[in-house]
Design an enzyme around this catalytic site. Structure first.
Site, mmCIF file in Angstrom:
data_model
loop_
_atom_site.group_PDB
_atom_site.id
_atom_site.type_symbol
_atom_site.label_atom_id
_atom_site.label_comp_id
_atom_site.label_asym_id
_atom_site.label_seq_id
_atom_site.Cartn_x
_atom_site.Cartn_y
_atom_site.Cartn_z
ATOM 1 N N LYS A 121 -12.251 62.493 49.929
ATOM 2 C CA LYS A 121 -12.695 63.881 50.465
ATOM 3 C C LYS A 121 -14.376 63.813 50.632
ATOM 4 C CE LYS A 121 -9.149 67.193 50.680
ATOM 5 N NZ LYS A 121 -8.574 68.556 50.338
ATOM 6 N N LYS A 204 -0.992 58.541 55.404
ATOM 7 C CA LYS A 204 -0.093 59.738 55.114
ATOM 8 C C LYS A 204 -0.229 60.636 56.290
ATOM 9 C CE LYS A 204 -2.114 62.760 52.144
ATOM 10 N NZ LYS A 204 -2.690 63.479 51.182
ATOM 11 N N LYS A 207 -3.097 67.136 57.530
ATOM 12 C CA LYS A 207 -3.726 68.163 58.432
ATOM 13 C C LYS A 207 -4.722 67.615 59.315
ATOM 14 C CE LYS A 207 -1.864 71.770 55.733
ATOM 15 N NZ LYS A 207 -2.007 72.016 54.182
HETATM 16 P P1 TYM Z 1 -1.537 69.907 49.567
HETATM 17 O O1 TYM Z 1 -1.810 71.509 50.253
HETATM 18 O O2 TYM Z 1 -2.261 68.886 50.058
HETATM 19 O O3 TYM Z 1 0.051 69.687 49.737
HETATM 20 C C1 TYM Z 1 1.010 70.411 49.368
HETATM 21 C C2 TYM Z 1 2.284 69.696 48.882
HETATM 22 O O4 TYM Z 1 2.715 68.836 49.840
HETATM 23 C C3 TYM Z 1 2.648 67.406 49.630
HETATM 24 N N1 TYM Z 1 2.599 66.749 50.573
HETATM 25 C C4 TYM Z 1 3.387 65.520 50.985
HETATM 26 N N2 TYM Z 1 4.486 65.096 50.859
HETATM 27 C C5 TYM Z 1 5.032 63.997 51.154
HETATM 28 N N3 TYM Z 1 4.385 63.384 52.321
HETATM 29 C C6 TYM Z 1 3.103 63.916 53.068
HETATM 30 N N4 TYM Z 1 2.673 63.334 54.041
HETATM 31 C C7 TYM Z 1 2.387 64.995 52.109
HETATM 32 N N5 TYM Z 1 1.408 65.647 52.181
HETATM 33 C C8 TYM Z 1 1.307 66.704 51.341
HETATM 34 C C9 TYM Z 1 1.845 67.364 48.495
HETATM 35 O O5 TYM Z 1 2.229 66.251 47.487
HETATM 36 C C10 TYM Z 1 1.969 68.738 47.766
HETATM 37 O O6 TYM Z 1 3.202 68.632 46.960
HETATM 38 N N6 TYM Z 1 -3.703 69.887 45.159
HETATM 39 C C11 TYM Z 1 -2.652 70.414 46.085
HETATM 40 C C12 TYM Z 1 -2.442 71.797 45.883
HETATM 41 C C13 TYM Z 1 -2.401 72.543 44.539
HETATM 42 C C14 TYM Z 1 -1.445 72.481 43.527
HETATM 43 C C15 TYM Z 1 -1.703 73.034 42.412
HETATM 44 C C16 TYM Z 1 -0.181 71.746 43.536
HETATM 45 C C17 TYM Z 1 -3.471 73.179 43.987
HETATM 46 N N7 TYM Z 1 -2.973 73.498 42.609
HETATM 47 C C18 TYM Z 1 -0.845 73.191 41.281
HETATM 48 C C19 TYM Z 1 0.596 71.728 42.328
HETATM 49 C C20 TYM Z 1 0.263 72.616 41.305
HETATM 50 C C21 TYM Z 1 -2.627 70.076 47.407
HETATM 51 O O7 TYM Z 1 -3.665 69.939 47.933
HETATM 52 O O8 TYM Z 1 -1.672 70.010 48.044
#
Ligand code: TYM
Length: 345
Positions: A121, A204, A207
């Site tokens: 990022k 991957k 968004k």
């Molecule tokens: P985020 O918002 O990017 O994604 C949310 C969840 O979706 C999963 N994910 C995917 N799984 C499979 N294929 C993909 N292409 C894909 N894109 C996203 C992510 O692995 C995630 O489980 N940092 C985290 C948010 C967060 C969080 C937390 C998660 C903040 N605090 C505490 C767990 C516990 C994030 O940006 O996920």
């Protein structure tokens, strides 16, 4: 541990998804939400919307508010039961930011700079304009998790490194200040943990996809879903076989199919033996529409009554705070903060 496993009674899970787009996408759904819904049957589950994380990159305040509500509606529409699970917004529970500071102070600068998400990022933002918030993002995530003392964190594959840092910070804190935090396990689904972009199946699904056709949103119309799947990039040859290296496009379609229907990849390979890519795409479009269409429609219904949604989130935050406040108090005491005495008249 790679699956949800058999929990002990009262075992807890916690996870979150950023409100960073107008809608969650198929990767979020398959990689995380489907697994959340399963875990809530067996665990004391906490699910939240990390809006504090949402401001680590430039954002629009009105969009953030709207997207936070949208995300909550999509969680519920996707199967999260707010009566059974605790559903809340991160900024409603101030203990997250409070514990994050403590964890930031026990994290090395180099350790934070090595996080892949920060590197990606900040490269996109330009290192000079990337915020310090982006650098401390993983410590806030560690606080999100450790406050609730969960056994498991159901996430997709891309969050593994953050959960690993969380485990390290928990162990470091416990070692320096005495046993305080449970060291959690990542719960990563055996299929669908990494869904790839439909137009570029080596990156991957996310968004920030370079083409809107690479990404299926949970609020896409049936027609859009079908069109995106039918125009997905496939590979040379005609054979429908899982081979991530040589057939990334078809392998991605098979993973999505398997994750959405529960059929195994070998079962699907057998079913499609001798058939064309086109057959697979037509059938996949049908199963994805059947899975996501009702989520989209139910989310729209929920969003028609924002006051009801806000009330549910307020109830969730109150429940979450009970747990978070207790852990924070213990951590503050261990660190050596002078407890605030009750004011005398
Ligand atoms: P985020 O918002 O990017 O994604 C949310 C969840 O979706 C999963 N994910 C995917 N799984 C499979 N294929 C993909 N292409 C894909 N894109 C996203 C992510 O692995 C995630 O489980 N940092 C985290 C948010 C967060 C969080 C937390 C998660 C903040 N605090 C505490 C767990 C516990 C994030 O940006 O996920």
């Amino acid at each position: 541990m790679t699956e949800t496993g058999a929990p002990q009674t009262g075992a807890r899970v916690l996870s979150g998804m950023q409100p960073s787009g107008d809608s969650l996408h198929l990767g979020n759904y398959v990689g995380a939400l489907v697994n959340w819904v399963k875990t809530q049957q067996q665990y004391d589950a906490f699910f939240f919307i990390p809006d504090l994380h949402g401001i680590t990159v430039p954002h629009d305040p009105a969009f953030l508010r709207e997207r936070t509500r949208n995300t909550a509606a999509q969680f519920i529409a996707g199967g999260i039961d707010p009566e059974r699970s605790t559903l809340f917004v991160q900024s409603h529970v101030p203990e997250h930011a409070q514990l994050a500071w403590v964890l930031t102070c026990i994290t090395g600068l180099g350790e934070a700079q090595r996080m892949t998400q920060f590197k990606d990022k900040s490269a996109k933002e330009g290192t000079e304009s990337a915020s310090v918030g982006l650098l401390s993002y993983p410590m806030l995530m560690a606080a999100d998790i450790l406050l609730y003392q969960p056994h498991g964190v159901p996430v997709g594959d891309d969050q593994k490194q953050h959960v690993e840092l969380t485990r390290n910070l928990a162990q470091r804190f416990n070692h320096r200040f005495g046993e305080t935090f449970r060291v959690p396990e990542p719960f990563i689904p055996p299929v669908g943990a990494r869904i790839y972009d439909l137009q570029d199946p080596t990156t991957k699904m996310s968004k920030s996809a370079s083409s809107p056709n690479g990404l299926i949103n949970l609020n896409d119309t049936d027609k859009q879903i079908a069109k995106k799947i039918k125009s997905a990039v496939t590979d040379d040859g005609t054979e429908i076989r899982f081979d991530r290296e040589n057939k990334p496009g078809v392998s991605n379609l098979l993973s999505i199919y398997s994750a959405v229907t529960g059929k195994t990849v070998p079962e699907l390979e057998a079913e499609y033996e001798g058939k064309m890519y086109g057959h697979l795409k037509v059938d996949l479009a049908e199963v994805v529409v059947a899975a996501i269409g009702p989520v989209r429609d139910r989310a729209a219904e929920l969003l028609a009554d924002p006051a009801e949604l806000d009330a549910l989130l307020a109830k969730g935050a109150a429940k979450a705070r009970e747990v978070a406040a207790e852990t924070l108090q213990t951590a503050y005491e261990k660190v050596g903060f002078l407890p605030a005495a009750a004011p005398t008249a």
